[in-house]
Enzyme design. Structure first.
Site, PDB file in Angstrom:
ATOM      1  N   HIS A   1      -5.042  -0.810  -5.792  1.00 31.20           N
ATOM      2  CA  HIS A   1      -5.606   0.295  -5.022  1.00 31.20           C
ATOM      3  C   HIS A   1      -6.316   1.251  -5.959  1.00 31.20           C
ATOM      4  O   HIS A   1      -5.843   1.519  -7.064  1.00 31.20           O
ATOM      5  CB  HIS A   1      -4.514   1.031  -4.244  1.00 31.20           C
ATOM      6  CG  HIS A   1      -3.888   0.185  -3.183  1.00 31.20           C
ATOM      7  ND1 HIS A   1      -2.770  -0.581  -3.409  1.00 31.20           N
ATOM      8  CD2 HIS A   1      -4.257  -0.057  -1.895  1.00 31.20           C
ATOM      9  CE1 HIS A   1      -2.455  -1.258  -2.297  1.00 31.20           C
ATOM     10  NE2 HIS A   1      -3.346  -0.957  -1.371  1.00 31.20           N
TER      11      HIS A   1
ATOM     12  N   HIS B 250      -8.572  -0.590  -1.011  1.00 33.05           N
ATOM     13  CA  HIS B 250      -7.651  -1.717  -1.191  1.00 33.05           C
ATOM     14  C   HIS B 250      -8.454  -2.887  -1.755  1.00 33.05           C
ATOM     15  O   HIS B 250      -9.599  -3.099  -1.346  1.00 33.05           O
ATOM     16  CB  HIS B 250      -7.067  -2.202   0.144  1.00 33.05           C
ATOM     17  CG  HIS B 250      -6.401  -1.153   0.959  1.00 33.05           C
ATOM     18  ND1 HIS B 250      -5.035  -1.005   1.015  1.00 33.05           N
ATOM     19  CD2 HIS B 250      -6.904  -0.200   1.783  1.00 33.05           C
ATOM     20  CE1 HIS B 250      -4.727  -0.023   1.839  1.00 33.05           C
ATOM     21  NE2 HIS B 250      -5.849   0.487   2.319  1.00 33.05           N
TER      22      HIS B 250
ATOM     23  N   ASP C  67      -2.310  -7.300  -5.715  1.00 34.92           N
ATOM     24  CA  ASP C  67      -2.707  -6.116  -4.966  1.00 34.92           C
ATOM     25  C   ASP C  67      -3.142  -5.001  -5.910  1.00 34.92           C
ATOM     26  O   ASP C  67      -2.543  -4.805  -6.965  1.00 34.92           O
ATOM     27  CB  ASP C  67      -1.514  -5.639  -4.139  1.00 34.92           C
ATOM     28  CG  ASP C  67      -1.924  -5.155  -2.765  1.00 34.92           C
ATOM     29  OD1 ASP C  67      -3.125  -5.024  -2.525  1.00 34.92           O
ATOM     30  OD2 ASP C  67      -1.025  -4.915  -1.938  1.00 34.92           O
TER      31      ASP C  67
ATOM     32  N   LYS D 163     -15.497  -3.299   4.899  1.00 33.36           N
ATOM     33  CA  LYS D 163     -14.882  -4.183   3.914  1.00 33.36           C
ATOM     34  C   LYS D 163     -15.839  -5.286   3.492  1.00 33.36           C
ATOM     35  O   LYS D 163     -16.818  -5.597   4.178  1.00 33.36           O
ATOM     36  CB  LYS D 163     -13.604  -4.813   4.476  1.00 33.36           C
ATOM     37  CG  LYS D 163     -13.821  -5.714   5.685  1.00 33.36           C
ATOM     38  CD  LYS D 163     -12.525  -6.373   6.137  1.00 33.36           C
ATOM     39  CE  LYS D 163     -12.755  -7.302   7.327  1.00 33.36           C
ATOM     40  NZ  LYS D 163     -11.555  -8.079   7.691  1.00 33.36           N
TER      41      LYS D 163
ATOM     42  N   ARG E 288       6.444 -11.540   5.373  1.00 32.04           N
ATOM     43  CA  ARG E 288       5.851 -11.447   6.703  1.00 32.04           C
ATOM     44  C   ARG E 288       6.381 -12.570   7.586  1.00 32.04           C
ATOM     45  O   ARG E 288       6.451 -13.723   7.147  1.00 32.04           O
ATOM     46  CB  ARG E 288       4.321 -11.513   6.616  1.00 32.04           C
ATOM     47  CG  ARG E 288       3.733 -10.372   5.813  1.00 32.04           C
ATOM     48  CD  ARG E 288       2.233 -10.437   5.724  1.00 32.04           C
ATOM     49  NE  ARG E 288       1.704  -9.415   4.814  1.00 32.04           N
ATOM     50  CZ  ARG E 288       0.441  -9.310   4.461  1.00 32.04           C
ATOM     51  NH1 ARG E 288      -0.453 -10.162   4.960  1.00 32.04           N
ATOM     52  NH2 ARG E 288       0.046  -8.371   3.624  1.00 32.04           N
TER      53      ARG E 288
ATOM     54  N   CYS F  60       0.798  -1.233   0.000  1.00 29.84           N
ATOM     55  CA  CYS F  60       0.000   0.000   0.000  1.00 29.84           C
ATOM     56  C   CYS F  60       0.833   1.288   0.000  1.00 29.84           C
ATOM     57  O   CYS F  60       0.571   2.193  -0.807  1.00 29.84           O
ATOM     58  CB  CYS F  60      -0.957   0.017   1.184  1.00 29.84           C
ATOM     59  SG  CYS F  60      -1.608  -1.582   1.666  1.00 29.84           S
TER      60      CYS F  60
ATOM     61  N   GLN G 298       1.191 -10.908  -3.645  1.00 28.43           N
ATOM     62  CA  GLN G 298      -0.217 -10.512  -3.588  1.00 28.43           C
ATOM     63  C   GLN G 298      -0.655  -9.937  -4.933  1.00 28.43           C
ATOM     64  O   GLN G 298       0.109  -9.222  -5.582  1.00 28.43           O
ATOM     65  CB  GLN G 298      -0.437  -9.450  -2.523  1.00 28.43           C
ATOM     66  CG  GLN G 298      -0.396  -9.950  -1.098  1.00 28.43           C
ATOM     67  CD  GLN G 298      -0.743  -8.849  -0.118  1.00 28.43           C
ATOM     68  OE1 GLN G 298      -0.174  -7.761  -0.185  1.00 28.43           O
ATOM     69  NE2 GLN G 298      -1.660  -9.110   0.780  1.00 28.43           N
TER      70      GLN G 298
END
Length: 671
Positions: free
Chosen positions: A419, A545, A417, A499, A397, A368, A415
């Site tokens: 945005h 997200h 990912d 979410k 992680r 992000c 990911q």
């Protein structure tokens, strides 16, 4: 309920806390018990059990967001051209059957009582019911399979004695007195964590008791001992803390009758056959190398090829839907993660910082902040919105080694990912667009059954009430416009915004969390991102997200288990294998292989063994198509085709074979 379909193909918390013993106190006969009613919402699932591994999956024309209160027993995951015999067996769940939950809870008590009869020095801790049964943690020397048999035998005796389960209410002081008298240190810790009054105890007859909120069956005789099985034993840290004692956790399964147990064991065997860790090794798809470290995935050529197919499709769909694709670094200055708040709220999941030229850097746990920095590179006008950026970004992680699990729980993963930066009045349309993209992407891989949850504002949250109401309403409106059923998890949203979470259902009816869509009011404020509105004033944009597949590693693991390694033709790393009868046909086969590769077909040539073994090897490797070449095929410039899904397809010309494969790939069907 679980709905099992046995298919034969003709072609191929309430934790229980137990205390042993004996008291002269006369327990109350009150039949009341405490439980959370949300556990009893009726839910249904379905899964399929295949007696043979040869079947075909395909995408249906439209996806269905599944209402959890509706049975999911569609047959559209299995090819209609495969003869099948279906036997339906219904398995209840803890949510759908009050009786089953009580049976499992009581089994945990009975097991703890049995352990302390067989091993008097054992200290008991906690033991809840779980999805398919129950477990209990004991402070005891390591147990063996032989020990489990002894424990199960004692459990059968207790069940056979038909002892009553009796609830008693006591004061906190009285509970502490009894626990101290029998020297159960873990129980004192549990007692101290209980805030409610009075303290409740459940007795099994007058021989053993348990600090517990219930519920339970009336007597041990209500349990069918032939529907109970102890499954395994594993190590578990007390309270999940590595600095605390290692305990012995015994897992068991319990059902209402023997037929349900048998069906569950059948399901368990099928799940074992589909285990992505075993198939990943057997099919040479990926590995975790000890020399490199746990939780770090090595994609082998065949697995990497499947990943490339997934990534290419992902990029194509995102580009068509107006996303700009990004690549960003794997590390950044530690200060970036301080601004984002990750160092304050996520530090335990991040790796140690590294010092480079007197500055601290950090491996990224998320993407992000990078996408925000790209947004901030220039000024924006309200006319620029929406702005959509996406990246297949690898993150790192920290996970305890004991929690690592194949591709499902790793330390480094990629990911999908994205945005979206948008205006408040664009939230609904953008969320609807994400739902459409999600449906399109998942249908490509044959997933058309979803469970959808909408999570709303928690007690502690950032952002004004007005924007929360507007954002939550936009999410609801988008879901309603999509026509998807969903459940609302009141107060279950992230502190930074509401979410939507989406779980996909695989061939066995198991649910996997993949897609998530989150509105964020926090990071735009932390990074002070703005735009100029129509009145030439600075305003803050809305940030969304979203991930569709979750992580490529986990999604690949789900795919492997969903298809049991039998990937559909379009996704299979090797679509066809050329098998010469003798070396005499080798040159023809080499030319054929090159021609098929030039046509975009993933093909390989295998020689060096007798034909029957070449065929068996191709079957073991789950190759969709085999092209056998003998003298006749060379003479007529043809191949004799054998399909993993369709059996013998006969002899056909090379061009026809190539065309048939390409048409099948384009239409996502098998040959």
């Amino acid at each position: 309920m679980f709905v099992l379909h046995k298919m034969a193909s003709s072609s191929h918390p309430l934790f229980t806390s137990s205390l042993k013993f004996s008291t002269t106190h006369s327990p109350s006969l009150s039949s009341s018990f405490l439980f959370n009613p949300i556990l009893y919402r009726p839910k249904f699932q379905s899964f399929y059990l295949f007696k043979k591994p040869h079947y075909r999956f395909f995408s249906s024309p439209a996806a269905v967001a599944t209402d959890p209160a509706t049975a999911l027993a569609a047959d559209n995951h299995v090819s209609d051209d495969v003869p099948k015999e279906v036997e339906k067996v219904v398995l209840p769940t803890n949510e759908s059957s009050h009786t089953l939950l009580r049976i499992r809870h009581t089994c945990a008590h009975v097991m703890a009582m049995a352990v302390q009869k067989v091993f008097p020095d054992a200290k008991v801790t906690i033991g809840p019911w779980i999805e398919h049964g129950f477990y209990y943690d004991f402070d005891i020397e390591p147990l063996t399979d032989k020990d489990l048999k002894k424990i199960k035998k004692e459990m059968d005796r207790i069940i056979g004695r038909n002892l009553p389960l009796i609830r008693e209410e006591v004061t906190r002081d009285e509970a502490e007195k009894r626990i101290t008298a029998i020297n159960e240190p873990y129980k004192l810790e549990i007692l101290n964590s209980i805030k409610e009054e009075p303290i409740t105890i459940y007795h099994i007859g007058n021989e053993w008791w348990d600090l517990c909120a219930g519920p339970h069956v009336e007597t041990t005789g209500n349990i069918n001992r032939r529907a109970v099985q102890l499954e395994s034993v594993a190590g578990a840290y007390w309270r999940g803390d590595v600095n605390k004692p290692m305990l012995q956790r015994i897992y068991g399964t319990a059902w209402e009758n023997e037929e349900q147990l048998k069906a569950y064991l059948h399901f368990k065997e099928e799940a074992k056959r589909r285990d992505h860790r075993r198939l990943g090794q057997d099919l040479d798809l990926f590995s975790i190398q000890d020399d490199a470290g746990g939780g770090l995935v090595f994609w082998h050529p065949k697995g990497a090829l499947v990943r490339h197919i997934i990534e290419d499709l992902w990029k194509k769909i995102h580009s068509e839907r107006g996303y700009d694709l990004l690549y960003t670094p794997h590390v950044a200055k530690a200060e970036l993660w301080s601004i984002s708040g990750h160092l304050d709220f996520y530090r335990e999941n991040m790796y140690d910082q590294m010092k480079i030229e007197d500055e601290l850097y950090q491996l990224r746990p998320m993407n992000c902040p990078y996408h925000i920095l790209i947004y901030k590179r220039k000024a924006h006008s309200y006319r620029d919105f929406p702005i959509r950026v996406a990246e297949l970004g690898t993150v790192y992680r920290y996970e305890f080694s004991g929690s690592l699990h194949g591709l499902f729980r790793v330390r480094g993963f990629t990911q999908d990912d994205a945005h979206i930066f948008c205006l408040e009045d664009q939230i609904k349309d953008e969320i609807k667009g994400v739902l459409d993209l999600t449906e399109q992407m998942l249908l490509e891989f044959g997933f058309d059954k979803y469970e959808v949850n909408l999570s709303t504002k928690p007690e502690k949250a950032v952002g004004d009430d007005d924007i929360w109401v507007k954002a939550t309403g936009a999410l609801k409106d988008a879901l309603d416009a999509k026509g998807w059923a969903y459940e609302v998890d009141e107060g279950g949203g992230a502190f930074y915004g509401p979410k939507i979470d989406l779980k996909i259902m695989d061939a066995l009816g198991r649910k996997w969390q993949c897609s998530t869509i989150q509105v964020d009011f926090n990071l735009p404020q932390r990074f002070d991102i703005t735009y100029i509105d129509s009145n030439s004033e600075k305003k803050r944009p809305i940030m969304i997200h979203r991930a569709v597949l979750g992580s490529l590693e986990r999604f690949f693991g789900v795919l492997i288990e969903h298809y049991a390694g039998d990937f559909p033709l379009w996704l299979s790393p090797v679509q066809a294998r050329i098998l010469p009868v003798t070396d005499t046909q080798l040159e023809y086969c080499k030319d054929l292989t090159e021609k098929m590769k030039a046509s975009g077909i993933r093909v390989e040539l295998c020689t060096g063994e007798r034909l029957p073994k070449l065929i068996r090897n191709a079957e073991k490797q789950k190759i969709p198509l085999m092209a056998v070449v003998g003298p006749k095929e060379v003479e007529t410039e043809s191949v004799t085709v054998r399909s993993r899904f369709g059996g013998e397809l006969g002899t056909m010309g090379v061009d026809d074979f190539i065309t048939k494969i390409k048409d099948a790939v384009d239409n996502r069907i098998s040959v």
